[in-house]
Design a protein around this motif. Structure first.
Motif, PDB file in Angstrom:
ATOM      1  N   PRO A  54      32.660  65.438 -10.918  1.00  0.00           N
ATOM      2  CA  PRO A  54      34.027  65.938 -10.739  1.00  0.00           C
ATOM      3  C   PRO A  54      35.063  65.160 -11.551  1.00  0.00           C
ATOM      4  N   LYS A  55      34.851  63.876 -11.764  1.00  0.00           N
ATOM      5  CA  LYS A  55      35.793  63.075 -12.545  1.00  0.00           C
ATOM      6  C   LYS A  55      35.701  63.392 -14.035  1.00  0.00           C
ATOM      7  N   LEU A  56      34.477  63.608 -14.526  1.00  0.00           N
ATOM      8  CA  LEU A  56      34.268  63.832 -15.957  1.00  0.00           C
ATOM      9  C   LEU A  56      34.459  65.280 -16.372  1.00  0.00           C
ATOM     10  N   GLY A  57      34.109  66.205 -15.512  1.00  0.00           N
ATOM     11  CA  GLY A  57      34.041  67.612 -15.879  1.00  0.00           C
ATOM     12  C   GLY A  57      32.624  67.940 -16.323  1.00  0.00           C
ATOM     13  N   ALA A  58      32.271  69.205 -16.271  1.00  0.00           N
ATOM     14  CA  ALA A  58      30.898  69.621 -16.561  1.00  0.00           C
ATOM     15  C   ALA A  58      30.479  69.316 -17.997  1.00  0.00           C
ATOM     16  N   ALA A  59      31.333  69.633 -18.966  1.00  0.00           N
ATOM     17  CA  ALA A  59      30.958  69.438 -20.368  1.00  0.00           C
ATOM     18  C   ALA A  59      30.800  67.953 -20.706  1.00  0.00           C
ATOM     19  N   SER A  60      31.745  67.142 -20.275  1.00  0.00           N
ATOM     20  CA  SER A  60      31.659  65.708 -20.560  1.00  0.00           C
ATOM     21  C   SER A  60      30.451  65.083 -19.878  1.00  0.00           C
ATOM     22  N   PHE A  61      30.176  65.503 -18.649  1.00  0.00           N
ATOM     23  CA  PHE A  61      29.012  64.986 -17.933  1.00  0.00           C
ATOM     24  C   PHE A  61      27.724  65.344 -18.659  1.00  0.00           C
ATOM     25  N   MET A  62      27.583  66.616 -19.028  1.00  0.00           N
ATOM     26  CA  MET A  62      26.342  67.056 -19.668  1.00  0.00           C
ATOM     27  C   MET A  62      26.152  66.426 -21.045  1.00  0.00           C
ATOM     28  N   ILE A  63      27.217  66.273 -21.828  1.00  0.00           N
ATOM     29  CA  ILE A  63      27.052  65.663 -23.152  1.00  0.00           C
ATOM     30  C   ILE A  63      26.668  64.202 -23.001  1.00  0.00           C
ATOM     31  N   ALA A  64      27.162  63.532 -21.949  1.00  0.00           N
ATOM     32  CA  ALA A  64      26.757  62.145 -21.712  1.00  0.00           C
ATOM     33  C   ALA A  64      25.276  62.081 -21.347  1.00  0.00           C
ATOM     34  N   VAL A  65      24.812  63.018 -20.516  1.00  0.00           N
ATOM     35  CA  VAL A  65      23.390  63.061 -20.144  1.00  0.00           C
ATOM     36  C   VAL A  65      22.532  63.321 -21.382  1.00  0.00           C
ATOM     37  N   ILE A  66      22.925  64.293 -22.187  1.00  0.00           N
ATOM     38  CA  ILE A  66      22.149  64.639 -23.384  1.00  0.00           C
ATOM     39  C   ILE A  66      22.139  63.490 -24.382  1.00  0.00           C
ATOM     40  N   ALA A  67      23.282  62.846 -24.577  1.00  0.00           N
ATOM     41  CA  ALA A  67      23.331  61.691 -25.485  1.00  0.00           C
ATOM     42  C   ALA A  67      22.398  60.591 -24.985  1.00  0.00           C
ATOM     43  N   GLY A  68      22.389  60.367 -23.691  1.00  0.00           N
ATOM     44  CA  GLY A  68      21.474  59.377 -23.119  1.00  0.00           C
ATOM     45  C   GLY A  68      20.023  59.752 -23.341  1.00  0.00           C
ATOM     46  N   GLN A  69      19.700  61.034 -23.216  1.00  0.00           N
ATOM     47  CA  GLN A  69      18.325  61.491 -23.446  1.00  0.00           C
ATOM     48  C   GLN A  69      17.903  61.245 -24.885  1.00  0.00           C
ATOM     49  N   VAL A  70      18.775  61.558 -25.824  1.00  0.00           N
ATOM     50  CA  VAL A  70      18.444  61.393 -27.243  1.00  0.00           C
ATOM     51  C   VAL A  70      18.236  59.915 -27.572  1.00  0.00           C
ATOM     52  N   VAL A  71      19.140  59.058 -27.103  1.00  0.00           N
ATOM     53  CA  VAL A  71      18.999  57.622 -27.365  1.00  0.00           C
ATOM     54  C   VAL A  71      17.740  57.083 -26.695  1.00  0.00           C
ATOM     55  N   GLY A  72      17.495  57.479 -25.452  1.00  0.00           N
ATOM     56  CA  GLY A  72      16.286  57.036 -24.752  1.00  0.00           C
ATOM     57  C   GLY A  72      15.019  57.482 -25.456  1.00  0.00           C
ATOM     58  N   ALA A  73      14.988  58.729 -25.905  1.00  0.00           N
ATOM     59  CA  ALA A  73      13.814  59.250 -26.611  1.00  0.00           C
ATOM     60  C   ALA A  73      13.596  58.532 -27.942  1.00  0.00           C
ATOM     61  N   LEU A  74      14.690  58.227 -28.632  1.00  0.00           N
ATOM     62  CA  LEU A  74      14.579  57.491 -29.894  1.00  0.00           C
ATOM     63  C   LEU A  74      13.983  56.104 -29.657  1.00  0.00           C
ATOM     64  N   LEU A  75      14.413  55.448 -28.590  1.00  0.00           N
ATOM     65  CA  LEU A  75      13.865  54.134 -28.255  1.00  0.00           C
ATOM     66  C   LEU A  75      12.385  54.212 -27.884  1.00  0.00           C
ATOM     67  N   ILE A  76      12.012  55.263 -27.163  1.00  0.00           N
ATOM     68  CA  ILE A  76      10.598  55.448 -26.815  1.00  0.00           C
ATOM     69  C   ILE A  76       9.776  55.639 -28.078  1.00  0.00           C
ATOM     70  N   ASP A  77      10.253  56.479 -28.992  1.00  0.00           N
ATOM     71  CA  ASP A  77       9.531  56.687 -30.252  1.00  0.00           C
ATOM     72  C   ASP A  77       9.404  55.389 -31.037  1.00  0.00           C
ATOM     73  N   TRP A  78      10.483  54.634 -31.113  1.00  0.00           N
ATOM     74  CA  TRP A  78      10.503  53.403 -31.902  1.00  0.00           C
ATOM     75  C   TRP A  78       9.536  52.356 -31.348  1.00  0.00           C
ATOM     76  N   THR A  79       9.501  52.217 -30.011  1.00  0.00           N
ATOM     77  CA  THR A  79       8.661  51.189 -29.390  1.00  0.00           C
ATOM     78  C   THR A  79       7.270  51.681 -29.035  1.00  0.00           C
ATOM     79  N   GLY A  80       7.054  52.986 -29.066  1.00  0.00           N
ATOM     80  CA  GLY A  80       5.772  53.520 -28.622  1.00  0.00           C
ATOM     81  C   GLY A  80       5.644  53.442 -27.109  1.00  0.00           C
ATOM     82  N   GLY A  81       6.770  53.574 -26.422  1.00  0.00           N
ATOM     83  CA  GLY A  81       6.782  53.462 -24.965  1.00  0.00           C
ATOM     84  C   GLY A  81       6.070  54.601 -24.281  1.00  0.00           C
ATOM     85  N   VAL A  82       5.821  54.452 -23.014  1.00  0.00           N
ATOM     86  CA  VAL A  82       5.135  55.380 -22.104  1.00  0.00           C
ATOM     87  C   VAL A  82       3.847  55.939 -22.695  1.00  0.00           C
ATOM     88  N   GLY A  83       3.152  55.129 -23.452  1.00  0.00           N
ATOM     89  CA  GLY A  83       1.842  55.518 -23.972  1.00  0.00           C
ATOM     90  C   GLY A  83       1.865  56.413 -25.192  1.00  0.00           C
TER      91      GLY A  83
END
Length: 108
Positions: free
Chosen positions: A48-77
Motif C-alpha cells: 500500500p505504501k509503494l503502490g502496485a507498480a513500484s512494488f512489482m518492479i522492486a520484486v522483479i528487479a530483486g529476482q533478476v539480481v538474485g538470478a544473476l548472482l546464482i548464475d555467477w556463483t553456480g548456486g543451488v546446484g
C-alpha cells in the motif's frame, strides 16, 4: 523488502529439490516451503505504501539480481555462468526501470 523478496525467488527451485532429498519426500519439502512462504508474505504489507507498480518492479528487479548472482556463483546446484557485459547491461536496465517507475513517488 520487496526487492529482497524477489531476489529469493530464483533460489526456490533448487532449494525445494534439495529440501525434498533431505527430508525424504517432496511433500515435506512442500510443507516447509509453504511455511517459509507464509513468513515471507510480510513484505506484501509494504505494497500500500509503494503502490502496485513500484512494488512489482522492486520484486522483479530483486529476482533478476538474485538470478544473476546464482548464475555467477553456480548456486543451488546450477552450473556457474560468466557474467558478461551484456548480462550486466540488461540487469542495469531493469534496475534503471525500477528507479524510473518509482521516481514520481520519490519526487513528491
Amino acid at each position: 523488502m520487496a526487492a529482497l523478496a524477489g531476489a529469493a525467488v530464483p533460489f526456490q527451485g533448487g532449494a525445494n529439490a534439495a529440501l525434498g532429498r533431505a527430508l525424504g519426500h517432496p511433500l515435506w519439502a512442500t510443507l516447509a516451503s509453504l511455511a517459509v512462504s507464509a513468513l515471507c508474505i510480510l513484505p506484501v504489507l509494504l505494497m500500500p505504501k509503494l503502490g502496485a507498480a513500484s512494488f512489482m518492479i522492486a520484486v522483479i528487479a530483486g529476482q533478476v539480481v538474485g538470478a544473476l548472482l546464482i548464475d555467477w556463483t553456480g548456486g543451488v546446484g546450477l552450473a556457474a555462468r560468466p557474467v558478461d557485459a551484456m548480462r550486466l547491461a540488461g540487469t542495469a536496465m531493469v534496475l534503471l526501470g525500477a528507479i524510473v517507475v518509482q521516481w514520481p513517488a520519490s519526487s513528491r
